[in-house]
Design a protein around this motif. Structure first.
Motif, PDB file in Angstrom:
ATOM      1  N   HIS A 142      10.744  -3.086  -7.202  1.00  0.00           N
ATOM      2  CA  HIS A 142       9.889  -1.887  -7.092  1.00  0.00           C
ATOM      3  C   HIS A 142       9.043  -2.000  -5.830  1.00  0.00           C
ATOM      4  O   HIS A 142       8.098  -2.788  -5.762  1.00  0.00           O
ATOM      5  CB  HIS A 142       8.984  -1.788  -8.333  1.00  0.00           C
ATOM      6  CG  HIS A 142       8.082  -0.590  -8.363  1.00  0.00           C
ATOM      7  ND1 HIS A 142       7.888   0.175  -9.500  1.00  0.00           N
ATOM      8  CD2 HIS A 142       7.300  -0.008  -7.408  1.00  0.00           C
ATOM      9  CE1 HIS A 142       7.029   1.152  -9.241  1.00  0.00           C
ATOM     10  NE2 HIS A 142       6.651   1.062  -7.966  1.00  0.00           N
ATOM     11  N   HIS A 178       7.583   0.387  -2.140  1.00  0.00           N
ATOM     12  CA  HIS A 178       7.495   1.596  -1.312  1.00  0.00           C
ATOM     13  C   HIS A 178       7.376   1.099   0.131  1.00  0.00           C
ATOM     14  O   HIS A 178       6.473   1.515   0.863  1.00  0.00           O
ATOM     15  CB  HIS A 178       6.264   2.420  -1.677  1.00  0.00           C
ATOM     16  CG  HIS A 178       6.102   2.745  -3.138  1.00  0.00           C
ATOM     17  ND1 HIS A 178       6.250   4.015  -3.634  1.00  0.00           N
ATOM     18  CD2 HIS A 178       5.799   1.969  -4.218  1.00  0.00           C
ATOM     19  CE1 HIS A 178       6.017   4.019  -4.952  1.00  0.00           C
ATOM     20  NE2 HIS A 178       5.745   2.770  -5.327  1.00  0.00           N
ATOM     21  N   LYS A 208      11.569   2.913  -2.339  1.00  0.00           N
ATOM     22  CA  LYS A 208      11.478   4.301  -2.795  1.00  0.00           C
ATOM     23  C   LYS A 208      11.106   5.234  -1.649  1.00  0.00           C
ATOM     24  O   LYS A 208      10.427   4.822  -0.715  1.00  0.00           O
ATOM     25  CB  LYS A 208      10.376   4.420  -3.851  1.00  0.00           C
ATOM     26  CG  LYS A 208      10.604   3.550  -5.073  1.00  0.00           C
ATOM     27  CD  LYS A 208       9.400   3.604  -6.003  1.00  0.00           C
ATOM     28  CE  LYS A 208       9.499   2.536  -7.075  1.00  0.00           C
ATOM     29  NZ  LYS A 208      10.618   2.698  -7.987  1.00  0.00           N
ATOM     30  N   HIS A 259       7.728   5.588 -12.828  1.00  0.00           N
ATOM     31  CA  HIS A 259       6.330   5.143 -12.820  1.00  0.00           C
ATOM     32  C   HIS A 259       5.648   5.657 -14.092  1.00  0.00           C
ATOM     33  O   HIS A 259       5.503   6.870 -14.269  1.00  0.00           O
ATOM     34  CB  HIS A 259       5.590   5.746 -11.628  1.00  0.00           C
ATOM     35  CG  HIS A 259       5.843   5.075 -10.318  1.00  0.00           C
ATOM     36  ND1 HIS A 259       7.008   5.209  -9.625  1.00  0.00           N
ATOM     37  CD2 HIS A 259       5.041   4.255  -9.582  1.00  0.00           C
ATOM     38  CE1 HIS A 259       6.915   4.517  -8.501  1.00  0.00           C
ATOM     39  NE2 HIS A 259       5.744   3.929  -8.443  1.00  0.00           N
ATOM     40  N   HIS A 293       5.032  -0.288 -14.171  1.00  0.00           N
ATOM     41  CA  HIS A 293       3.560  -0.325 -14.239  1.00  0.00           C
ATOM     42  C   HIS A 293       3.124  -0.825 -15.621  1.00  0.00           C
ATOM     43  O   HIS A 293       2.852  -1.984 -15.781  1.00  0.00           O
ATOM     44  CB  HIS A 293       2.888   1.028 -13.926  1.00  0.00           C
ATOM     45  CG  HIS A 293       2.652   1.240 -12.461  1.00  0.00           C
ATOM     46  ND1 HIS A 293       1.711   0.544 -11.755  1.00  0.00           N
ATOM     47  CD2 HIS A 293       3.233   2.075 -11.568  1.00  0.00           C
ATOM     48  CE1 HIS A 293       1.727   0.927 -10.487  1.00  0.00           C
ATOM     49  NE2 HIS A 293       2.648   1.857 -10.335  1.00  0.00           N
ATOM     50  N   ASP A 328       5.516  -3.666  -5.884  1.00  0.00           N
ATOM     51  CA  ASP A 328       4.968  -2.311  -5.719  1.00  0.00           C
ATOM     52  C   ASP A 328       4.470  -2.086  -4.288  1.00  0.00           C
ATOM     53  O   ASP A 328       3.687  -1.165  -4.038  1.00  0.00           O
ATOM     54  CB  ASP A 328       3.827  -2.046  -6.714  1.00  0.00           C
ATOM     55  CG  ASP A 328       3.482  -0.572  -6.833  1.00  0.00           C
ATOM     56  OD1 ASP A 328       4.314   0.259  -6.431  1.00  0.00           O
ATOM     57  OD2 ASP A 328       2.378  -0.260  -7.320  1.00  0.00           O
TER      58      ASP A 328
HETATM   59 ZN   LIG Z   1       5.177   2.252  -7.223  1.00  0.00          ZN
END
Ligand SMILES: [Zn+2]
Ligand SMILES: N=CN[C@@H](CCC(=O)O)C(=O)O
Length: 415
Positions: free
Chosen positions: A78, A80, A147, A248, A271, A322
């Protein structure tokens, strides 16, 4: 080219085949080969054995690993990682008392990153992202998910996903991409989430799918962002194009998203800092993996995902960074490992399993990554000389990596 790692003090995470993500008591088992050798042939793991029993195989290069531990590279399921600029200003605002949600309500947060990304050229975005990718590879990440979600228009979402695909083409790391058009409601939609979801489903998603830019689909299901019905529409729309969902959920509130995501067979729910009984029960009844993001809890000062409860209830759990500019500006899986042990009370064995093989399952990469298995990718971390593998999470903040090889390629070597 054949590379032989010899005299390895302990070869960690040695498995023949893993059919299912690890759960419950399986998570505490970390299979180890003492005093081992490992043979890499090109980009794959060829063989391994004991220094005590076997004669050593022939190789073009021998790396002496005396006193060192070898384990598969981290699987960060996960992230970004592709974004423009940073949100250091909002970080200072938070230090001065504003909350993440208050900053978002003022038009900051994700919309702030989107505004900048829309103005950033693809080339510039690539260069900024590549710098971060090189950093995380050197920190031992050998497979990762990236992502979209800071574009929020067809053009800019495609720009992000193209950059992620180019990063994979140009580097040995394996990258899976996730379309996260439903990350926030763009200003032009005047808080009309339904209209934006409709636009995503009718316009952006088909364009993304046509160019085969995404492997998964995602949505930020949370108060002030998107509701459960909108999440269900997005998951179903993704399924029409063969995209499994990674969602998410439960970052700030539990609003019924987990039972719905499990019903729709989401691959992962990510999460989970705030959990209700019905959320646990839904996860216990299905096959969906839980993904915890302790770097986000650390950075935002929000609760940590209740790992002990998830493990005790036999729910498979993965750990990821994340990495993003707003809630977790770090892609360091070594830190994630430490935070999972220190703050979530996971044992080193559980945390390593959650960061390798379960992380691979959380990206559909379980056949090629996440364990020392013949035929899997030759992606390994060689530690410095350390007293035990538990020293990795224990000595938080220290750089304990001697060498990283990804798909047989040397990424970095420390002395
Ligand atoms: Zn995220
Ligand atoms: N919560 C939603 N998305 C990201 C943060 C996005 C941002 O703040 O830029 C996350 O996973 O934490």
């Amino acid at each position: 080219m054949k590379i032989l790692l010899s005299n390895i003090r302990q070869l960690l995470q040695v498995r023949d085949e893993v059919k299912q993500p690890l759960r419950g008591s399986q998570m505490v088992e970390l299979p180890i080969l003492e005093e081992a050798w490992l043979l890499l042939d090109g980009d794959l793991i060829a063989d391994y054995g004991s220094m005590r029993l076997n004669t050593l195989p022939e190789a073009d290069q021998i790396v002496d690993c005396t006193g060192k531990f070898v384990l598969p590279t981290w699987c960060d399921s996960h992230s970004h990682l592709v974004y423009a600029g940073n949100r250091e200003g909002e970080f200072i605002d938070r230090l001065n008392g504003l909350s993440y949600q208050e900053i978002a309500a003022k038009g900051g947060g994700i919309l702030n990153s989107a505004e900048l990304l829309q103005r950033t050229s693809e080339k510039d975005l690539y260069q900024q992202s590549e710098q971060r990718l090189k950093e995380v590879m050197a920190l031992g990440t050998g497979a990762m998910e990236i992502k979209s979600g800071y574009g929020l228009t067809e053009e800019s979402e495609m720009k992000m996903l193209k950059v992620a695909r180019q990063l994979e083409e140009n580097h040995p790391i394996d990258i899976k991409t996730t379309f996260l058009g439903a990350h926030a409601i763009p200003k032009e939609f005047n808080k009309n989430g339904d209209a934006y979801i409709d636009h995503i489903i009718k316009e952006i998603l088909p364009a993304v799918a046509k160019e085969e830019l995404a492997d998964f689909i995602d949505i930020f299901c949370e108060e002030g962002y998107f509701n459960v019905a909108q999440m269900e529409s997005i998951i179903q729309a993704g399924q029409q194009f063969g995209l499994a969902a990674k969602v998410h959920l439960n970052q700030f509130n539990s609003i019924g998203g987990i039972p719905a995501a499990v019903r729709h067979k989401a691959l992962t729910v990510d999460h989970l800092e705030v959990m209700k009984e019905e959320d646990y029960e839904a996860l216990q009844s299905g096959e969906t993996l839980a993904v915890a993001l302790p770097g986000c809890s650390y950075f935002l000062g929000i609760p940590y995902t209740p790992a002990r409860e998830l493990i005790q209830r036999n729910i498979p759990l993965a750990l990821a960074t994340d990495m993003n500019p707003g809630s977790a500006p770090s892609g360091n899986m070594n830190f994630v490992l430490s935070a999972a042990c220190i703050k979530m009370k996971m044992t080193p064995e559980e945390a390593i399993n959650a960061s390798t093989i379960n992380g691979a399952f959380a990206m559909g990469l379980e056949n090629t990554h996440g364990s020392i298995t013949r035929g899997k990718k030759a992606s390994v971390i060689i530690t410095k000389q350390i007293p035990s593998y538990g020293y990795l999470p224990y000595s938080f903040g220290s750089d304990l990596i001697h060498q990283v090889l990804i798909a047989g390629k040397e990424i970095r070597t420390n002395n």
